[in-house]
Design a protein around this motif. Structure first.
Motif, PDB file in Angstrom:
ATOM      1  N   VAL A 288       0.824  -1.211   0.000  1.00 33.58           N
ATOM      2  CA  VAL A 288       0.000   0.000   0.000  1.00 33.58           C
ATOM      3  C   VAL A 288       0.863   1.267   0.000  1.00 33.58           C
ATOM      4  N   THR A 289       2.033   1.191   0.639  1.00 32.71           N
ATOM      5  CA  THR A 289       2.904   2.371   0.669  1.00 32.71           C
ATOM      6  C   THR A 289       3.271   2.796  -0.752  1.00 32.71           C
ATOM      7  N   GLY A 290       3.524   1.813  -1.604  1.00 34.04           N
ATOM      8  CA  GLY A 290       3.837   2.120  -2.996  1.00 34.04           C
ATOM      9  C   GLY A 290       2.630   2.668  -3.752  1.00 34.04           C
ATOM     10  N   VAL A 368       8.149   4.089   8.033  1.00 36.93           N
ATOM     11  CA  VAL A 368       6.840   3.462   7.897  1.00 36.93           C
ATOM     12  C   VAL A 368       6.907   1.950   8.032  1.00 36.93           C
ATOM     13  N   GLY A 369       5.837   1.377   8.533  1.00 39.47           N
ATOM     14  CA  GLY A 369       5.659  -0.069   8.459  1.00 39.47           C
ATOM     15  C   GLY A 369       5.745  -0.790   9.779  1.00 39.47           C
ATOM     16  N   GLU A 370       6.462  -0.223  10.728  1.00 37.78           N
ATOM     17  CA  GLU A 370       6.651  -0.876  12.020  1.00 37.78           C
ATOM     18  C   GLU A 370       7.201   0.182  12.966  1.00 37.78           C
ATOM     19  N   PRO A 371       7.167  -0.093  14.247  1.00 43.66           N
ATOM     20  CA  PRO A 371       7.731   0.889  15.167  1.00 43.66           C
ATOM     21  C   PRO A 371       9.211   1.083  14.861  1.00 43.66           C
ATOM     22  N   ILE A 372       9.694   2.317  14.939  1.00 45.65           N
ATOM     23  CA  ILE A 372      11.131   2.549  14.780  1.00 45.65           C
ATOM     24  C   ILE A 372      11.728   2.682  16.174  1.00 45.65           C
ATOM     25  N   VAL A 392       9.517  11.897  10.002  1.00 45.05           N
ATOM     26  CA  VAL A 392       8.094  11.655  10.200  1.00 45.05           C
ATOM     27  C   VAL A 392       7.873  10.145  10.334  1.00 45.05           C
ATOM     28  N   ASP A 393       7.501   9.728  11.534  1.00 46.98           N
ATOM     29  CA  ASP A 393       7.227   8.314  11.819  1.00 46.98           C
ATOM     30  C   ASP A 393       5.731   8.121  11.590  1.00 46.98           C
ATOM     31  N   THR A 394       5.400   7.564  10.418  1.00 49.73           N
ATOM     32  CA  THR A 394       4.009   7.540   9.967  1.00 49.73           C
ATOM     33  C   THR A 394       3.345   6.222  10.315  1.00 49.73           C
ATOM     34  N   PHE A 395       2.369   6.259  11.182  1.00 50.97           N
ATOM     35  CA  PHE A 395       1.582   5.061  11.479  1.00 50.97           C
ATOM     36  C   PHE A 395       0.360   5.023  10.581  1.00 50.97           C
ATOM     37  N   TRP A 396       0.177   3.919   9.889  1.00 51.13           N
ATOM     38  CA  TRP A 396      -1.035   3.691   9.098  1.00 51.13           C
ATOM     39  C   TRP A 396      -1.085   2.241   8.675  1.00 51.13           C
ATOM     40  N   GLN A 397      -2.025   1.868   7.835  1.00 53.51           N
ATOM     41  CA  GLN A 397      -2.233   0.467   7.470  1.00 53.51           C
ATOM     42  C   GLN A 397      -2.768   0.376   6.037  1.00 53.51           C
ATOM     43  N   THR A 398      -2.697  -0.807   5.482  1.00 56.41           N
ATOM     44  CA  THR A 398      -3.293  -1.044   4.165  1.00 56.41           C
ATOM     45  C   THR A 398      -4.740  -0.532   4.165  1.00 56.41           C
ATOM     46  N   GLU A 399      -5.428  -0.797   5.259  1.00 62.35           N
ATOM     47  CA  GLU A 399      -6.850  -0.464   5.342  1.00 62.35           C
ATOM     48  C   GLU A 399      -7.109   1.033   5.451  1.00 62.35           C
ATOM     49  N   GLY A 483      -6.366  -2.959  15.170  1.00 58.79           N
ATOM     50  CA  GLY A 483      -5.648  -4.218  15.374  1.00 58.79           C
ATOM     51  C   GLY A 483      -4.317  -4.016  16.076  1.00 58.79           C
ATOM     52  N   ASP A 484      -4.050  -2.773  16.476  1.00 59.83           N
ATOM     53  CA  ASP A 484      -2.814  -2.473  17.204  1.00 59.83           C
ATOM     54  C   ASP A 484      -3.141  -2.007  18.609  1.00 59.83           C
ATOM     55  N   GLY A 485      -2.183  -2.229  19.495  1.00 58.42           N
ATOM     56  CA  GLY A 485      -2.256  -1.628  20.812  1.00 58.42           C
ATOM     57  C   GLY A 485      -1.471  -0.326  20.787  1.00 58.42           C
ATOM     58  N   GLY A 499       2.216  -2.520  19.244  1.00 53.74           N
ATOM     59  CA  GLY A 499       2.244  -3.774  18.487  1.00 53.74           C
ATOM     60  C   GLY A 499       0.858  -4.361  18.290  1.00 53.74           C
ATOM     61  N   ARG A 500       0.783  -5.332  17.405  1.00 58.46           N
ATOM     62  CA  ARG A 500      -0.508  -5.921  17.044  1.00 58.46           C
ATOM     63  C   ARG A 500      -1.142  -6.620  18.244  1.00 58.46           C
ATOM     64  N   ILE A 501      -2.458  -6.578  18.291  1.00 63.83           N
ATOM     65  CA  ILE A 501      -3.160  -7.279  19.362  1.00 63.83           C
ATOM     66  C   ILE A 501      -3.830  -8.537  18.823  1.00 63.83           C
ATOM     67  N   HIS A 510       6.561  -6.259   6.736  1.00 65.71           N
ATOM     68  CA  HIS A 510       5.558  -7.011   5.966  1.00 65.71           C
ATOM     69  C   HIS A 510       4.628  -7.729   6.924  1.00 65.71           C
ATOM     70  N   ARG A 511       3.372  -7.634   6.600  1.00 62.37           N
ATOM     71  CA  ARG A 511       2.368  -8.192   7.479  1.00 62.37           C
ATOM     72  C   ARG A 511       2.113  -9.645   7.123  1.00 62.37           C
ATOM     73  N   MET A 512       2.163 -10.506   8.112  1.00 61.12           N
ATOM     74  CA  MET A 512       1.964 -11.936   7.881  1.00 61.12           C
ATOM     75  C   MET A 512       1.022 -12.483   8.938  1.00 61.12           C
TER      76      MET A 512
HETATM   77  C1  WT7 Z   1       0.617  -2.469  10.415  1.00 60.93           C
HETATM   78  C2  WT7 Z   1       0.014  -2.224   9.054  1.00 60.93           C
HETATM   79  C3  WT7 Z   1       1.468   1.402   6.671  1.00 60.93           C
HETATM   80  C4  WT7 Z   1       1.923   0.877   5.416  1.00 60.93           C
HETATM   81  C5  WT7 Z   1       2.862  -0.260   5.529  1.00 60.93           C
HETATM   82  C6  WT7 Z   1       2.360  -1.388   6.391  1.00 60.93           C
HETATM   83  C7  WT7 Z   1       2.353  -1.536  11.667  1.00 60.93           C
HETATM   84  C8  WT7 Z   1       2.768   0.554  10.328  1.00 60.93           C
HETATM   85  C9  WT7 Z   1       3.801   1.809  11.778  1.00 60.93           C
HETATM   86  C10 WT7 Z   1       4.489   2.800  12.539  1.00 60.93           C
HETATM   87  C11 WT7 Z   1       4.387   1.336  14.377  1.00 60.93           C
HETATM   88  C12 WT7 Z   1       3.457   0.593  12.398  1.00 60.93           C
HETATM   89  C13 WT7 Z   1       1.106  -1.621  12.518  1.00 60.93           C
HETATM   90  C14 WT7 Z   1      -0.009  -1.637  11.496  1.00 60.93           C
HETATM   91  N1  WT7 Z   1       2.824  -0.166  11.468  1.00 60.93           N
HETATM   92  N2  WT7 Z   1       3.360   1.746  10.491  1.00 60.93           N
HETATM   93  N3  WT7 Z   1       4.865   3.972  12.010  1.00 60.93           N
HETATM   94  N4  WT7 Z   1       4.750   2.515  13.833  1.00 60.93           N
HETATM   95  N5  WT7 Z   1       3.739   0.365  13.695  1.00 60.93           N
HETATM   96  O1  WT7 Z   1       1.007  -1.618   6.154  1.00 60.93           O
HETATM   97  O2  WT7 Z   1       1.039  -4.098   5.935  1.00 60.93           O
HETATM   98  O3  WT7 Z   1      -1.104  -2.852   6.352  1.00 60.93           O
HETATM   99  O4  WT7 Z   1       0.634  -3.084   8.139  1.00 60.93           O
HETATM  100  O5  WT7 Z   1       1.996  -2.100  10.404  1.00 60.93           O
HETATM  101  O6  WT7 Z   1       1.130  -2.801  13.242  1.00 60.93           O
HETATM  102  O7  WT7 Z   1      -1.209  -2.199  11.950  1.00 60.93           O
HETATM  103  P1  WT7 Z   1       0.346  -2.958   6.590  1.00 60.93           P
END
Ligand code: WT7
Length: 633
Positions: A288-290, A368-372, A392-399, A483-485, A499-501, A510-512
């Protein structure tokens, strides 16, 4: 921060007015919308529903019309360093030819098209061409196996697949078309009428007359103008598959209008994108980032961006820094896992240390993608950003379609490891299991209290699963469940994601789904009786996959265990893709279960971490098993 506060106040005072204003300012509508939000069928929200637009018109034609025709849209750098550029006029022409080509094959509004291609101008143009004719694209990351590709093609019911003969990464030629052939041969993909094949390496690949079409031949005869298909704002722009807590990946469906708005708006504000910036998001268009920060956001704003085919470690681990220097990149967006592995490389080899490169063009860094982790943050800030670039530490999701919680550069005071504050207009909050707000300083469940324009619309073909996954009854169906705490700082109110709950792992960003990997393991019916998969912390990849396996033969040890573990690893690679290969595989005569037969995953997590077991094991049916499972191979 005063400007930030003002926007937050504007959204609080008139939520729909705020989003309506931005949608008029950032998006060009064919037919303007009169209604911002329709929540009558919640949680199936509709945004700007009576407006019509075309996303590719917004990203391409609009820029040419405002005088940016000769501006470079994409600087493509191939794996071997060769650079090709496309101006807005050229990218528009290429997109139009492909859109015409797709139309000539009978592809039309509402059809699904699967794109299985590596990072390339063709890949971006393919997505744009689908958007242009109202076909819904579904990009499948080039690292997914034939089986995963088949599942996605079958689920979307795609009429066409766009691919290339091969892909090139890290000096190696890897198959694409051959995997498409294999996927289609697995069956269930009868909807596919055409496979369009771009020539990347010119390798000899199978060709099925009637079905397969060479892209260059198809494009040769096409006009380079193409009337866009004006679609309703809610028309599905794309489906993108992601992992959930059950075995089957979900096809996240995004709409056209609201998604484009947030992709453009977040690119503008989070990256402060200016006309003369050189923007580089290192993600693949398969994620989704791409989508949001390569194909749509930067182009909607008329920006100039890098599209990179290769990998950060080829020809050496200085590649990113060398490319930033070469292209004078000013805004750089990457994942913590890449940073951590490049730190390791730089510490081991002076020659690839960032200090060898001139990185003075940089002004903003993103993560992006996980906690730094704070250590990686500090290194990124110091060695890449020269101590001067905000991160910029961007939190977001595919959704979520775009950024949800993030600093705005130059405005938000930064704290390493915190994604700070919600993007203006996003009603992020932390609640307990009953949906009650928890006070700052106390962790809880991350939710979003109001719908937002770029949110997931549904799970393709499974609206019930959409409701259950994201608008659960626990919160009376009112809040979006991420889906995150998360936890907010007592003083600043800053968010930190904990982190994920659910049973979802994050490996190298990468989400698995653990269940997905378990299903892949047990599908090796000859060997595997039972499998349980958990994550454990890993210094480089964030989390690592650890699988506990019971075989249909006596528990192996020594060399035999190593051999079988390798076989199972490859098996998972074939079933899902290399990213899903477990790092650890442990064998046991059984799995730790309660007397009622439930696998005790918490125990497995401790074992995977190498922790002493402190949990209560009195309900365990077979305590002796714990010692067995602690043995690594
Ligand atoms: C999950 C979403 C966002 C596009 C890439 C991943 C984790 C994402 C952060 C951040 C901590 C993060 C969460 C989230 N996540 N960005 N900046 N800090 N956690 O998209 O594959 O849909 O994964 O990635 O756990 O729910 P995704």
């Amino acid at each position: 921060m005063a400007a930030y506060d003002k926007l937050v106040a504007e959204a609080a005072a008139d939520y729909q007015g705020y989003w309506g204003r931005l949608a008029r300012e950032l998006v060009s509508w064919k037919k303007p919308f009169t209604k911002v939000l329709n929540d009558s069928d919640a949680p199936f929200f509709k945004w700007f529903e009576d407006g019509t637009l075309n996303v590719s018109y917004n990203c391409l034609d609009r820029n040419v019309e405002r005088g940016l025709g000769d501006k470079t849209a994409i600087i493509f750098e191939a794996d071997d360093g060769k650079v090709t550029t496309a101006s807005y006029r050229q990218l528009l022409a290429q997109t139009c030819r492909l859109a015409n080509g797709l139309r000539s094959l009978g592809v039309k509004k509402g059809d699904r098209v699967v794109i299985y291609i590596s990072m390339s101008i063709e890949g971006v143009a393919a997505m744009q061409a689908c958007a242009r004719i109202g076909a819904t694209h579904s990009v499948v990351f080039g690292g997914f196996s034939a089986q995963s590709l088949r599942d996605r093609i079958a689920d979307t019911g795609a009429v066409a697949v766009i691919t290339a003969d091969q892909q090139v990464r890290g000096g190696k030629q890897l198959p694409l078309k051959a995997i498409v052939d294999e996927a289609l041969a697995l069956g269930g993909c009868e909807s596919v009428r055409h496979v369009l094949v771009a020539k990347r390496t010119g390798a000899d690949v199978g060709f099925q007359a009637g079905r397969d079409v060479w892209l260059n031949e198809l494009l040769a005869g096409q006009a380079d103008t193409c009337e866009p298909e004006w679609v309703e704002a809610e028309h599905p722009l794309f489906l993108l598959y992601t992992s959930g807590s059950t075995g089957k990946p979900k096809g996240v469906q995004h709409a056209s209008g609201g998604y484009l708005l947030h992709a453009a708006l977040t690119t503008k504000w989070t990256f402060d994108l200016k006309d003369d910036d050189i923007f580089w998001c290192t993600a693949d268009i398969g994620w989704v980032t791409g989508h949001s920060y390569i194909t749509y956001g930067p182009l909607a704003l008329g920006g100039t961006e890098i599209v990179f085919e290769g990998v950060p470690t080829y020809p050496d681990a200085g590649r990113f820094w060398q490319m930033i220097q070469k292209h004078k990149v000013s805004v750089f967006y990457t994942a913590p896992t890449a940073i951590r592995s490049l730190i390791k490389a730089a510490e081991g080899n002076e020659a690839v240390h960032p200090k060898k490169y001139d990185l003075s063009s940089l002004r903003i860094l993103g993560s992006v993608g996980e906690p730094i982790n704070p250590a990686a943050w500090e290194w990124y800030h110091q060695h890449i950003g020269g101590g001067r670039c905000p991160i910029v530490d961007t939190f977001w999701q595919t959704e979520t379609g775009g950024h949800m919680i993030t600093p705005l550069p130059g405005a938000t005071p930064l704290v390493p490891g915190s994604c700070t504050l919600p993007f203006p207009g996003i009603q992020a909050a932390i609640v307990d299991e009953t949906g009650k707000d928890v006070p700052n300083g106390q962790g809880g469940i991350l939710v979003v209290k109001q719908p937002w324009p770029s949110m997931i619309r549904t799970i393709w073909g499974d609206p019930e699963r959409f409701k259950k996954s994201y608008y659960p009854e626990d919160f009376k169906g009112k809040y979006y469940l991420a889906g995150d705490g998360a936890i907010r700082d007592e003083k600043t109110g800053y968010f930190t994601i904990t982190g994920r709950i659910d049973d979802v792992l994050n490996v190298s960003g990468h989400r698995m789904g653990t269940m997905e990997i378990e299903s892949a393991l047990v599908s090796h019916t000859e060997l595997v009786a039972e499998a349980a998969v958990v994550g454990r912390p890993d210094d480089t990849t964030g989390e690592a996959i650890c699988a506990f396996v019971v075989l249909k033969r006596p528990r192996p040890t020594g060399e035999e265990a190593k051999k079988i573990a390798a076989e199972l690893r490859n098996w998972v690679g074939k079933e899902i893709g290399p990213i899903a290969k477990p790092k650890d595989i442990r064998f046991g005569d059984n799995l730790p279960k309660t007397r009622s037969g439930k696998i005790m995953r918490r125990l497995l997590r401790s074992i995977a971490k190498g922790e002493a077991i402190t949990q209560d094991t009195s309900t365990l049916e077979n305590p002796a098993i714990l010692e067995q499972l602690a043995q690594t191979n």
